[in-house]
Design an enzyme around this catalytic site. Sequence first.
Site, short mmCIF file in Angstrom:
data_model
loop_
_atom_site.label_atom_id
_atom_site.label_comp_id
_atom_site.label_asym_id
_atom_site.label_seq_id
_atom_site.Cartn_x
_atom_site.Cartn_y
_atom_site.Cartn_z
N ARG A 86 0.86 -1.20 0.00
CA ARG A 86 0.00 0.00 0.00
C ARG A 86 0.89 1.25 0.00
NH1 ARG A 86 -0.74 -1.80 5.64
NH2 ARG A 86 0.55 -0.36 6.86
N GLY A 87 0.23 2.41 -0.06
CA GLY A 87 0.94 3.68 0.06
C GLY A 87 2.03 3.86 -0.99
N ILE A 88 3.15 4.40 -0.54
CA ILE A 88 4.25 4.73 -1.44
C ILE A 88 4.80 3.46 -2.11
CG2 ILE A 88 6.63 5.62 -1.50
CD1 ILE A 88 5.79 7.59 0.76
N ASP A 129 7.50 -11.07 7.04
CA ASP A 129 7.55 -10.11 8.13
C ASP A 129 9.01 -9.71 8.28
OD1 ASP A 129 7.63 -8.61 10.40
OD2 ASP A 129 6.31 -9.91 11.57
N TYR A 182 11.22 8.27 15.07
CA TYR A 182 11.04 8.05 13.64
C TYR A 182 12.13 8.80 12.86
CZ TYR A 182 8.83 8.42 9.02
OH TYR A 182 8.58 8.38 7.66
N LYS A 192 15.00 7.48 10.16
CA LYS A 192 15.10 7.93 8.77
C LYS A 192 16.47 8.56 8.49
CE LYS A 192 11.78 6.06 7.55
NZ LYS A 192 11.68 5.20 6.34
N1 LIG Z 1 3.67 8.93 4.05
C1 LIG Z 1 4.56 9.87 4.25
O1 LIG Z 1 4.23 11.04 4.44
C2 LIG Z 1 6.03 9.55 4.24
C3 LIG Z 1 6.93 10.62 4.23
C4 LIG Z 1 8.29 10.35 4.23
C5 LIG Z 1 8.74 9.05 4.22
N2 LIG Z 1 7.84 8.04 4.23
C6 LIG Z 1 8.38 6.67 4.22
O2 LIG Z 1 7.86 5.97 3.13
C7 LIG Z 1 7.77 4.59 3.43
C8 LIG Z 1 6.38 4.07 3.10
O3 LIG Z 1 5.44 4.79 3.85
P1 LIG Z 1 3.88 4.76 3.54
O4 LIG Z 1 3.40 6.11 3.94
O5 LIG Z 1 3.61 4.27 2.18
O6 LIG Z 1 3.39 3.71 4.67
P2 LIG Z 1 2.14 2.70 4.71
O7 LIG Z 1 1.08 3.15 3.78
O8 LIG Z 1 1.81 2.55 6.14
O9 LIG Z 1 2.80 1.33 4.15
C9 LIG Z 1 3.76 0.65 4.88
C10 LIG Z 1 4.11 -0.63 4.16
O10 LIG Z 1 5.08 -1.34 4.93
C11 LIG Z 1 4.63 -2.68 5.15
N3 LIG Z 1 5.10 -3.20 6.43
C12 LIG Z 1 4.84 -2.71 7.68
N4 LIG Z 1 5.39 -3.51 8.61
C13 LIG Z 1 6.03 -4.52 7.94
C14 LIG Z 1 6.76 -5.68 8.35
N5 LIG Z 1 6.97 -5.95 9.65
N6 LIG Z 1 7.25 -6.49 7.39
C15 LIG Z 1 7.05 -6.23 6.10
N7 LIG Z 1 6.36 -5.17 5.64
C16 LIG Z 1 5.85 -4.32 6.57
C17 LIG Z 1 3.12 -2.56 5.12
O11 LIG Z 1 2.49 -3.79 4.83
P3 LIG Z 1 1.95 -4.81 6.01
O12 LIG Z 1 1.39 -3.96 7.08
O13 LIG Z 1 0.98 -5.73 5.35
O14 LIG Z 1 3.17 -5.57 6.46
C18 LIG Z 1 2.94 -1.57 3.98
O15 LIG Z 1 3.05 -2.23 2.73
C19 LIG Z 1 8.17 4.45 4.90
O16 LIG Z 1 9.51 4.07 4.99
C20 LIG Z 1 8.00 5.85 5.44
O17 LIG Z 1 8.86 6.10 6.52
C21 LIG Z 1 6.49 8.25 4.24
#
Ligand SMILES: NC(=O)c1ccc[n+]([C@@H]2O[C@H](COP(=O)([O-])OP(=O)(O)OC[C@H]3O[C@@H](n4cnc5c(N)ncnc54)[C@H](OP(=O)(O)O)[C@@H]3O)[C@@H](O)[C@H]2O)c1
Lengths: 241, 81
Positions: free
Chosen positions: A11-13, A57, A149, A153
Amino acid sequence: MRNVLITGGSRGIGLAIARRLAASGDYNAVAVARRESGELAAAIREAKQRLHFRACDLAVTEATSLFARSVRDEFGPIYGLVNNAGIGTDGLLATMHNSEIETLIRLNVLSPIILTKYVARQMMADGAGRIVNISSIVASTGYNGLSVYAASKAAMVGFTRSLAREVGRVGITVNAVAPGFVDTELTKSLDEKDRRRIVGRSALRHLPGVDDVASVVEFLLGEGGRNITGTVVTVDAGSTA
Amino acid sequence: MSVKSKIFAAMKQIAEEQKVTLPPLEDDLPLNETGFDSLAFAILVARLEDELGVDPFTVAEDAAFPSTLGEFVRAYENVPA
Ligand SMILES: NC(=O)c1ccc[n+]([C@@H]2O[C@H](COP(=O)([O-])OP(=O)(O)OC[C@H]3O[C@@H](n4cnc5c(N)ncnc54)[C@H](OP(=O)(O)O)[C@@H]3O)[C@@H](O)[C@H]2O)c1
């Protein structure tokens, strides 16, 4: 077809990256997460064999070596690794539970480092590869309630620069992408007021979308990224300008 | 091919790619006199894992790396299957 592993690709990014790479026709994208989301399943049906899901995981680092090998055995050499899986637990440091701190540091720092270890050695054996670590602008700016967090990062940035030095000679590039605030699951705890404030402070007066981040990752993996290594690309619509 | 000859073959291949001249490969040759730097060893371990399906240094309890070529070869010969 070049294999690219995208962690957190459900999901997400991460999903946006996996989808975009699969659609480009140049890559075979393997999305990794604990569970296959409905959205990912739908994307896989549309992607005509170019997009796959493998459950793992990543917090269980004892299993990482086997997982990396199983992906290689099944798909062949891995050309690209996108370390994107992460959690964004917020809270004041003073009141955050130690177990929450450990869980966050484990998944956001330890897991990508160990996965990279096993995938990079396959790339070393092959003599080519691209690694992209998803950091955040919070690694270099400050945000109330995100100290742990932010530390995770920033760790990815330090990891990126030194690893780039280490594996450059064998033809592997390592870069980080630092997104600004993007609407996803991870940021849903942010209220409307904060969100408006972030938009108001950004040079372009809006937030970047998941696909803006995905297109930078695609660029770094592609021909245009061949002489880019050890750097951080910010995608924040000018929030930190 | 024995494990030992596979290791030597991989070393010769990497020496050629990384442009290092290997001394005669003997059991008591210290690894730091092979001309291989840490990156060359990392490539070697990765290729051997591909070829032999094992990485004795990940399986091992302690983090010590062997110091002579003979010890390095034995690490591969003695790995539990
Ligand atoms: N959104 C923002 O504003 C933002 C800004 C800067 C940086 N980021 C970075 O971008 C990245 C993605 O963020 P997002 O916003 O897309 O987050 P998200 O929508 O919450 O997605 C997180 C993803 O990580 C997976 N995940 C979580 N725990 C896991 C585990 N134990 N093992 C394997 N997979 C796992 C989740 O799938 P499952 O839960 O099914 O495992 C999901 O696919 C992150 O590194 C975040 O720090 C995000």
